[in-house]
Scaffold this active site. Structure first.
Site, mmCIF file in Angstrom:
data_model
loop_
_atom_site.group_PDB
_atom_site.id
_atom_site.type_symbol
_atom_site.label_atom_id
_atom_site.label_comp_id
_atom_site.label_asym_id
_atom_site.label_seq_id
_atom_site.Cartn_x
_atom_site.Cartn_y
_atom_site.Cartn_z
ATOM 1 C CE LYS A 52 -1.440 -1.406 3.212
ATOM 2 N NZ LYS A 52 -0.315 -1.293 4.121
ATOM 3 C CD GLN A 96 2.158 1.116 5.155
ATOM 4 O OE1 GLN A 96 1.035 0.643 5.241
ATOM 5 N NE2 GLN A 96 3.085 0.579 4.386
ATOM 6 C CG ASP A 119 -0.002 -5.210 8.805
ATOM 7 O OD1 ASP A 119 -0.084 -5.495 7.603
ATOM 8 O OD2 ASP A 119 0.198 -4.066 9.245
#
Ligand code: GUN
Length: 293
Positions: A52, A96, A119
């Site tokens: 990322k 994450q 997300d």
């Protein structure tokens, strides 16, 4: 049999985003910024977080990375999220998953400002997605749709079977496919489904997202079905330098002779997840830049 290259679709998207990013910087004098928090030292998570970061650098996005120890206290993690919520220069916040034991994932997700939840995990975004409102869409299912669109594979009237009911993939995937315009007939199957094979065999499009290496075999798919493999699994392989190789949830070699199209692993859906995350961050930056404050 057509191989649906996620790499090709992701690169096309990233090229477009790179141009958009340059324009955004010219107009606003700052770059879209993504903040990524990794707690603990899960090797797969470290790999994803690094990917990322590389994508941000490649596109010209700004990024902040927070690498926290596995014994970080929940209160400290929540305080960091709050600090990033209040930072006007941060447009996307990603924590994450999975988090180490002892940290409440849902609590952390709900602490993120839904307007920075790139997300698409916050219940506000999940709910908006279900009822067809504009929102941040979870990156992996959104990436699957982008692959289907790129290769002109329509879902209208098709029976789409989704293997797996996770909050990250299965459920949002179903929400997307039942919307007007996508018009699929959707079945979700999971570990407790009876006659799973009989159901997957009726799928025009089969989306595998159960995290079981090489689970889908030829006798589970209909002839000429389209197969989307969301799985990313490491399995031992002594012949590889690293001692493992990455495979999907689908046994590619077994099914390839009877399907019409399939995404490979690696080089399939995985790359799309990052491209969609960058797209969401761009969307967020644009949204925040036009906010009246
Ligand atoms: N873990 C596995 N996939 C994802 C993802 O898309 N986002 C986050 N935050 N964690 C993940």
């Amino acid at each position: 049999m057509q191989v649906l290259s996620g790499k090709e679709v992701a690169n096309a998207k990233l090229d477009k985003l790179s141009i958009e990013c340059d324009e955004f910087i010219k107009q606003n004098g700052y770059a879209p910024q993504l903040a990524v928090i990794l707690v603990g030292d899960n090797p797969a998570s470290q790999y994803y977080v690094n990917s990322k970061k590389k994508a941000c650098i490649k596109l010209g996005f700004a990024h902040k990375d927070y690498l926290l120890s596995a014994n970080t206290r929940e209160a400290d993690l929540l305080a960091l999220v709050e600090e990033l919520n209040n930072d006007k220069m941060v447009h996307g916040i990603l924590v994450q998953m999975p988090l180490p034991n002892g940290l409440d994932e849902q609590k952390v997700i709900e602490a993120i400002n839904p307007n920075k939840d790139v997300d698409g995990f916050h219940p506000i975004n999940v709910g908006k997605l279900l009822i067809g409102l504009d929102c941040f869409v979870s990156c992996t299912p959104n990436g699957v749709l982008s692959i289907l669109d790129y290769y002109n594979i329509s879902t209208i009237g098709k029976h789409v079977v989704i293997l797996g009911r996770s909050n990250i993939v299965g459920k949002p995937m179903a929400s997307l496919l039942i919307q007007k315009g996508r018009d699929a007939t959707v079945t979700i199957v999971h570990s407790k489904t009876v006659n799973l094979k009989e159901i997957t065999k009726t799928a025009d499009i089969l989306i595998a997202a159960i995290g079981k290496p090489l689970f889908v075999k030829a006798d589970m798919v209909k002839k000429d079905a389209v197969i989307i493999d969301v799985g990313i699994n490491r399995i031992d392989d002594e012949t590889r330098k690293k001692g493992y190789r990455v495979v999907g949830d689908v046994d590619f070699d077994d099914v390839s002779s009877c399907v019409s199209a399939i995404t490979p692993v690696p080089g399939g859906v995985g790359l799309m997840t990052i491209a969609m995350l960058m797209e969401n961050t761009m969307k967020s930056a644009k949204m925040h830049s036009t906010e009246e404050i």
